[in-house]
Scaffold this active site. Structure first.
Site: not given
Ligand code: UFG
Length: 352
Positions: A8, A30, A122, A146, A150, A175, A228, A291-292
């Site tokens: 992965g 797998n 995570s 999810y 974890k 992160f 982030r 959920g963000d």
């Molecule tokens: N974002 C966009 N457009 C997109 C994708 C993301 O604007 O197409 C923004 C999101 O709103 C966020 C940032 O980019 O502000 C980061 O988003 P990601 O989806 O890349 O990452 P996340 O922080 O939402 O999620 C990640 C992992 C999850 C984990 C989480 C823990 O993907 O597995 O961090 O906070 F659970």
């Protein structure tokens, strides 16, 4: 070393770092969300043999066979499902794979007296931050299935270690892992439309998608977009080698964040990526994604204190390496993942 989920995104980069550190590796996968072609590329980059077993981490017999056939000093456990939104729709699959897989692994480790475990956790276990930066003592209140899988897997490992004190473990809370190996031979290749920011931007840059949807422009952050703590996957990989070395030299268990300790907004990432790839990244600000969080970043000081590890790569490096991977492999790896059922069908077709 046994590396579950070894083909992965994070697992494959950790295999390279382990091989460079001189470890013998058995990767188990797998292929549900990984490609077999990663293996040849891994061997080419790592310059040494990496054994591969195609098996599911929930298959106790396959694990027993690995442990019986060769000496395994430690397991690095990456195999699992990781998409937040999918976990809401398919909780049983998530509990089965992430919790059930960890349980089966622990049982096999106990039976074969394998005493070291590095677990891929995570920052999602923290849920919405009560304060920033996030320290390891922040309460655990994951906001989705999810994250709960974890958290439960972390607790399961700790409970097993309490009952079997020879087991020593490291829980590594990542992160946002991004970037790719600097060779451009291995990287992140999500199935379908990417959920995560970096692969989405990279696919826009390479012309596979027209524009980026920026989810929310009205957060209480410097420019209104989400913030982030992005961490280069090569830094993350080095963090695993440091964690393993610590478990070997000082056999006591620990839990650490792996992040850089600083956050970047979506628009900062977009601007940096544009500069690095020399192409515009068209984007549109859209509604917030359910959920963000507004922002999340790590307190990374414990990792530095315990492991002598800190992130070396900055945002520009992350964008440069993500871009190199994407531009050299515009459509990702050459083949799509093949399900176990499909492999069985092909085999029986060949036999008949
Ligand atoms: N974002 C966009 N457009 C997109 C994708 C993301 O604007 O197409 C923004 C999101 O709103 C966020 C940032 O980019 O502000 C980061 O988003 P990601 O989806 O890349 O990452 P996340 O922080 O939402 O999620 C990640 C992992 C999850 C984990 C989480 C823990 O993907 O597995 O961090 O906070 F659970």
């Amino acid at each position: 070393m046994l590396v579950t989920g070894g083909l992965g995104f994070v697992g494959s980069h950790v295999c390279v770092a382990l091989a460079e550190a001189g470890y013998d590796i058995v990767a188990l996968d797998n292929l549900a969300n990984a490609r077999l072609s990663v293996l040849a590329r891994l061997r080419e980059i790592a310059g040494r043999r990496i054994s591969f077993v195609r098996a599911d981490v929930r298959d106790g017999r396959a694990l027993a066979q690995v442990f019986r056939r060769r000496p395994v000093a430690a397991v690095l456990h990456f195999a699992g499902l990781k998409a937040v939104h999918e976990s809401v729709a398919q909780p049983l699959e998530y509990y089965d794979t992430n919790v059930g897989g960890t349980l089966t692994l622990l049982r096999a480790m106990r039976q074969h007296d394998v005493r070291r475990l590095v677990f891929s956790s995570s920052c999602t276990v923290y849920g919405a931050p009560e304060s920033l930066p996030l320290t390891e003592t922040h309460p655990l209140r994951p906001a989705n299935p999810y994250g709960r899988t974890k958290m439960i897997a972390e607790g399961l490992i700790a409970d097993c270690a309490a009952a079997w004190p020879e087991l020593k473990y490291a829980l590594l809370r990542y992160f946002n892992p991004v970037g790719a190996h600097p060779s451009g031979r291995i990287g992140e290749d999500p199935l379908g439309v990417p959920n995560n920011l970096f692969p989405y931007i990279a696919q826009v840059a390479v012309g596979r998608r027209a524009k980026l949807n920026v989810w929310g422009g009205d957060y209480d952050t410097q420019d209104g977009t989400g913030v982030r703590d992005y961490i280069h996957v090569m830094d993350l990989a080095a963090g695993h080698v440091a964690a393993l070395a610590r478990l070997e030299s000082q056999p006591e268990s620990f839990t650490v964040n792996l992040g850089t300790g600083r956050g970047y907004s979506v628009l900062e990432v977009v601007k940096t990526f544009e500069r690095v790839c020399g192409r515009p990244i068209p984007y549109e600000i859209r509604e917030r994604r359910a959920g963000d969080l507004a922002q999340s970043w790590a307190d990374a000081t414990l990792a530095e204190r315990l492991l002598g590890w800190r992130a070396r790569y900055g945002l520009e490096d992350m964008c440069r390496d993500a871009w190199r991977w994407q531009s050299l492999n515009p459509d990702g790896y050459p083949e799509r993942p093949v399900s176990a059922a499909e492999t069985r069908r092909r085999r029986s077709r060949r036999r008949s």
